[in-house]
Structure formats: C-alpha cells, structure tokens
Scaffold this motif. Structure first.
Motif, PDB file in Angstrom:
ATOM      1  N   LEU A  31       0.867  -1.179   0.000  1.00  0.00           N
ATOM      2  CA  LEU A  31       0.000   0.000   0.000  1.00  0.00           C
ATOM      3  C   LEU A  31       0.904   1.230   0.000  1.00  0.00           C
ATOM      4  CD1 LEU A  31      -2.622  -1.024   2.734  1.00  0.00           C
ATOM      5  CD2 LEU A  31      -3.096  -0.795   0.280  1.00  0.00           C
ATOM      6  N   HIS A  32       0.378   2.333  -0.542  1.00  0.00           N
ATOM      7  CA  HIS A  32       1.149   3.574  -0.675  1.00  0.00           C
ATOM      8  C   HIS A  32       0.549   4.608   0.288  1.00  0.00           C
ATOM      9  CE1 HIS A  32       3.324   6.637  -3.136  1.00  0.00           C
ATOM     10  NE2 HIS A  32       2.227   7.361  -3.087  1.00  0.00           N
ATOM     11  N   LEU A  33       1.413   5.249   1.086  1.00  0.00           N
ATOM     12  CA  LEU A  33       0.947   6.211   2.090  1.00  0.00           C
ATOM     13  C   LEU A  33       1.341   7.627   1.668  1.00  0.00           C
ATOM     14  CD1 LEU A  33       2.151   4.200   5.233  1.00  0.00           C
ATOM     15  CD2 LEU A  33      -0.151   4.224   4.241  1.00  0.00           C
ATOM     16  N   ASP A  34       0.373   8.478   1.396  1.00  0.00           N
ATOM     17  CA  ASP A  34       0.647   9.851   0.952  1.00  0.00           C
ATOM     18  C   ASP A  34       0.626  10.810   2.137  1.00  0.00           C
ATOM     19  OD1 ASP A  34       1.007   9.815  -1.925  1.00  0.00           O
ATOM     20  OD2 ASP A  34      -1.030   9.013  -1.985  1.00  0.00           O
ATOM     21  N   ILE A  35       1.780  11.381   2.438  1.00  0.00           N
ATOM     22  CA  ILE A  35       1.920  12.274   3.592  1.00  0.00           C
ATOM     23  C   ILE A  35       2.093  13.711   3.077  1.00  0.00           C
ATOM     24  CG2 ILE A  35       3.196  12.646   5.743  1.00  0.00           C
ATOM     25  CD1 ILE A  35       2.016   9.731   5.323  1.00  0.00           C
ATOM     26  N   ALA A  65       6.082   5.068   2.143  1.00  0.00           N
ATOM     27  CA  ALA A  65       5.562   6.384   2.523  1.00  0.00           C
ATOM     28  C   ALA A  65       6.101   7.424   1.546  1.00  0.00           C
ATOM     29  CB  ALA A  65       5.995   6.718   3.946  1.00  0.00           C
ATOM     30  N   HIS A  66       5.202   8.204   0.975  1.00  0.00           N
ATOM     31  CA  HIS A  66       5.549   9.254   0.009  1.00  0.00           C
ATOM     32  C   HIS A  66       5.360  10.591   0.716  1.00  0.00           C
ATOM     33  CE1 HIS A  66       4.128  11.522  -3.869  1.00  0.00           C
ATOM     34  NE2 HIS A  66       5.319  11.917  -3.464  1.00  0.00           N
ATOM     35  N   LEU A  67       6.492  11.194   1.091  1.00  0.00           N
ATOM     36  CA  LEU A  67       6.456  12.403   1.902  1.00  0.00           C
ATOM     37  C   LEU A  67       6.441  13.649   1.018  1.00  0.00           C
ATOM     38  CD1 LEU A  67       6.961  12.288   5.236  1.00  0.00           C
ATOM     39  CD2 LEU A  67       7.268  10.206   3.929  1.00  0.00           C
ATOM     40  N   MET A  68       5.276  14.261   0.884  1.00  0.00           N
ATOM     41  CA  MET A  68       5.171  15.533   0.167  1.00  0.00           C
ATOM     42  C   MET A  68       5.267  16.626   1.222  1.00  0.00           C
ATOM     43  SD  MET A  68       2.200  14.174  -2.348  1.00  0.00           S
ATOM     44  CE  MET A  68       1.911  12.787  -1.261  1.00  0.00           C
ATOM     45  N   VAL A  69       6.491  16.796   1.737  1.00  0.00           N
ATOM     46  CA  VAL A  69       6.736  17.720   2.848  1.00  0.00           C
ATOM     47  C   VAL A  69       8.023  18.502   2.574  1.00  0.00           C
ATOM     48  CG1 VAL A  69       5.661  16.075   4.469  1.00  0.00           C
ATOM     49  CG2 VAL A  69       8.141  16.122   4.268  1.00  0.00           C
ATOM     50  N   ILE A 195       5.376   5.177 -10.618  1.00  0.00           N
ATOM     51  CA  ILE A 195       4.570   6.227 -11.266  1.00  0.00           C
ATOM     52  C   ILE A 195       3.358   6.482 -10.378  1.00  0.00           C
ATOM     53  CG2 ILE A 195       3.285   6.901 -13.351  1.00  0.00           C
ATOM     54  CD1 ILE A 195       6.229   6.484 -13.974  1.00  0.00           C
ATOM     55  N   ASP A 196       3.044   7.768 -10.151  1.00  0.00           N
ATOM     56  CA  ASP A 196       2.031   8.112  -9.158  1.00  0.00           C
ATOM     57  C   ASP A 196       1.142   9.249  -9.667  1.00  0.00           C
ATOM     58  OD1 ASP A 196       0.607   8.609  -6.846  1.00  0.00           O
ATOM     59  OD2 ASP A 196       2.341   9.210  -5.645  1.00  0.00           O
ATOM     60  N   GLY A 197      -0.150   8.944  -9.813  1.00  0.00           N
ATOM     61  CA  GLY A 197      -1.129   9.968 -10.172  1.00  0.00           C
ATOM     62  C   GLY A 197      -1.846   9.665 -11.470  1.00  0.00           C
TER      63      GLY A 197
END
Ligand code: DX5
Ligand code: ZN
Length: 243
Positions: A31-35, A65-69, A195-197
C-alpha cells in the motif's frame, strides 16, 4: 511483473481499518501512504501516528511512505519507527513554488542547489533501516536526479501535480519514463521506477511496458466497488504488457 500500490489517500478515512483489511484481503502486495504537510503541497493528509496504525494493520506487507513535505529530515525517525519499508521524499524541497489554478501550487526544480542536503537525507533514511526513494514533480526534468540514482532504491515520477487524488494523468510522463528507463539500463543502475497519479486500467499497460516497476493506484483501486475484481483487472492489464 510490475506491482500495484493502492494509495490509502483514496480510501474512506472514516473506515480506515476496514479499508486496509479489504485491500489486504483482495491480495494487494503493498500500500502507498501519501503524507502531505500543507506547505510542500496545498493539502494536509496524515502523519506518522496514523501511518503506524495502517502499517500494523497491513502487516506483513511492506508499505511505502511518500512524503510531500518541505522538511523530510524531521520525519525519518518516526516513519522508521512506524515500520515503513521505503521513505520517498522530493527533489524539489529547496525549489521555487509555482502557482497553479484554484489557489494551488507546485514546486518545480530547474537547478540543483542543495546536493549535500539530498545526499544527507538519503543516507539518513538508509541508516534508519528504510529504503530511500526520490520523487520528482511534473515540472522537474528527470536529468536533475542523475547524481543520486546510484544511491536511491526508487525514483518516483509524479504523473499529476501532487496534493490531491483523482486528477488526470499528465501524458508527458510516458516520454520521461521511457528516457529514465533507458538511462537506468545504459548506466546499469538498480533503482525501481514508481509512477504516481492518474494511473488506472487505461494507461497501466503502457507504463509497465515502458519500464515502470510500481504503479500507484488511488482512485482506480479504492473507487471500485469490489477491490478483488479491480485488482484482478489491473493485474491482467499488466500481464499483457509483460508478454
Ligand atoms: C497525489 C498522491 C497520489 C494520489 C494518487 O498527490 O501522491 O498518490 O493519491 O491518486 P490517484 O490514483 O487518484 O491519482
Ligand atoms: Zn503518492
């Protein structure tokens, strides 16, 4: 064969535990976790405490975990403790913000200004016992990632401007992916490509054929009424590309 990574962002948060159970029961491999911190992207999602409960519930599956921070350094330890397998952060953490319609924004890098900061973060992720991923927003030329590709375990090419699920796939991603996969082969490098989105039944086959190893599916997975059926459909599309 490439892996499907359903993004929890598209799950029903009021039934989070059941959603994780249903995805696991459907047979997902990860699973992919979008932070999101509300600064690097114009949205806020959830942090390490909630991630920990999801990781625990999905055990023994490896979650990324994909950290958009803006400050990934601050979260490496807590995500390692939460049990994340892979920690992805963005190359654009020191880049300039570009305005998008609707009061939104995206960071796009045009030059590499803080190479040592990025190297330091990659080392810190590895020291914490996680795999390291580097993500690129749509405005950023993948060439800028070249200095880090022998160190990272994953390169994430965003195929939408990050911040929200359910957006349309940006077609330019195909040529970026093709160039990146060719470069990887030429240089004999080992990172995987995520690839994401906007990924779903319509484009998954082509993405896998061009060299993607991991495909984030938010809306295209959690928007389905039956997750087992949808996973089977997505995997069938991948199997065709592998032939
Ligand atoms: C966007 C996130 C994506 C998103 C994908 O900022 O990084 O992971 O959840 O969702 P879909 O598949 O709906 O575009
Ligand atoms: Zn993501």
């Amino acid at each position: 064969m490439a892996t499907i990574a359903p993004s929890i962002l598209a799950a029903d948060f009021s039934r989070l535990g059941e959603e994780v159970d249903s995805a696991v029961a459907a047979g997902v491999e990860t699973l992919h976790l979008d932070i999101m911190d509300g600064h690097f992207v114009s949205n806020i999602s959830f942090g390490a405490d909630i991630a920990k409960t999801i990781i625990k519930r999905a055990k023994p599956l490896p979650l990324d975990a994909h950290l958009m921070v803006t400050m990934p350094e601050h979260y490496i330890e807590s995500f390692a403790k939460a049990g994340a397998e892979l920690f992805t952060f963005h190359l654009e953490i020191d880049a300039r913000r570009q305005a998008l319609p609707g009061g939104r924004w995206v960071y796009g890098a045009t030059e590499l200004r803080y190479v040592s900061r990025i190297n330091h973060i990659i080392d810190k992720i590895h020291s914490a016992g996680m795999k390291a991923g580097l993500a690129l927003n749509p405005p950023t030329d993948p060439k800028l990632a070249a200095p880090f590709l022998d160190k990272v375990d994953r390169l994430l090419l965003m195929s939408v401007n990050p911040g929200f699920g359910g957006q349309s796939f940006i077609e330019e991603t195909f040529s970026k992916l093709e160039r990146t996969a060719k470069y990887r082969k030429k240089k004999n490098l080992n990172f995987d490509i995520q690839i994401d989105g906007g990924v779903g039944i319509d484009n998954i086959r082509k993405l896998a054929a061009l060299g993607a190893d991991n495909l984030v599916c938010g809306t295209s997975f959690f928007g389905a009424s039956d997750y087992s059926v949808r996973l089977k459909e997505l995997k069938e599309a991948l199997a065709v590309s592998a032939r």
